[in-house]
Design a protein around this motif. Structure first.
Motif, short mmCIF file in Angstrom:
data_model
loop_
_atom_site.label_atom_id
_atom_site.label_comp_id
_atom_site.label_asym_id
_atom_site.label_seq_id
_atom_site.Cartn_x
_atom_site.Cartn_y
_atom_site.Cartn_z
N GLN A 275 -27.16 16.66 -23.78
CA GLN A 275 -25.77 16.32 -22.78
C GLN A 275 -25.98 15.28 -22.07
O GLN A 275 -24.84 14.54 -21.98
N ALA A 276 -27.25 14.53 -21.86
CA ALA A 276 -27.14 13.14 -21.15
C ALA A 276 -26.50 12.10 -22.12
O ALA A 276 -25.83 11.21 -21.62
N LYS B 39 -22.82 10.20 -21.81
CA LYS B 39 -23.24 8.83 -21.46
C LYS B 39 -24.14 8.52 -20.39
O LYS B 39 -23.41 7.66 -19.63
N GLU B 40 -25.00 9.50 -19.86
CA GLU B 40 -25.48 9.21 -18.67
C GLU B 40 -26.65 8.31 -18.72
O GLU B 40 -27.29 8.07 -17.94
N VAL B 41 -26.98 7.95 -20.01
CA VAL B 41 -28.08 7.13 -20.40
C VAL B 41 -27.51 5.71 -21.19
O VAL B 41 -26.63 5.76 -21.58
N GLY C 16 -20.77 7.19 -34.05
CA GLY C 16 -19.53 7.23 -33.77
C GLY C 16 -19.05 6.35 -32.20
O GLY C 16 -17.90 6.38 -31.92
N ASP C 17 -20.30 6.27 -31.36
CA ASP C 17 -19.99 5.90 -30.31
C ASP C 17 -20.20 4.41 -30.14
O ASP C 17 -21.28 3.96 -30.53
N ASP C 18 -19.41 3.66 -29.59
CA ASP C 18 -19.48 2.24 -29.39
C ASP C 18 -20.67 1.80 -28.50
O ASP C 18 -21.50 0.78 -28.74
N THR C 19 -21.22 2.73 -27.55
CA THR C 19 -22.25 2.51 -26.55
C THR C 19 -23.40 2.45 -27.51
O THR C 19 -24.65 1.76 -27.37
N TYR C 20 -23.88 3.37 -28.46
CA TYR C 20 -24.97 3.82 -29.13
C TYR C 20 -24.93 3.36 -30.57
O TYR C 20 -25.97 3.45 -31.06
#
Length: 116
Positions: free
Chosen positions: A35-36, A40-42, A68-72
């Motif tokens: 979930q975190a 995007k809580e981390v 698929g996420d730009d952050t990760y």
């Protein structure tokens, strides 16, 4: 210091993971669910280690989200499982590799250091 995020719902395995890496220079954040990450809580770590069978979103789907996420998406992901075809399943969703359960602590350390 390298940061690792472990998603594993089995507390004894989280404990083994922490024990195996206790002498290394890693910051380890452990969660029982993904979930975190989904919320995007981390912040992006240096490595994600995901159990394939976790409650909620499983490790394969969580890896698909991460990639698929730009952050990760640039962070390497390892999938842990006793599932016989885990390496193939991990590769299909863009994971860097897999850790087969049960594992030796030495093997875990070597695999982690390979990706950091």
């Amino acid at each position: 210091m390298k940061k690792i995020i472990l998603i594993e719902d089995d507390e004894p395995i989280r404990d083994a993971f922490a024990l195996a890496l206790s002498m290394e220079n890693y910051e380890i954040q452990m969660y029982a669910t993904g979930q975190a990450i989904l919320q995007k809580e981390v912040t992006a770590p240096d490595l994600f280690v995901l159990d394939r069978n976790i409650s909620g979103t499983n490790g394969i789907e969580l890896c698909r989200f991460i990639k698929g996420d730009d952050t990760y998406k640039e962070v390497p992901v390892l999938i842990m499982s006793a599932y016989p075809e885990v390496k193939e399943a991990a590769a299909e969703v863009g994971a860097a590799g897999a850790i087969i359960k049960p594992f030796l602590l030495k093997t875990l350390r070597e695999t982690i250091s390979q990706y950091l």
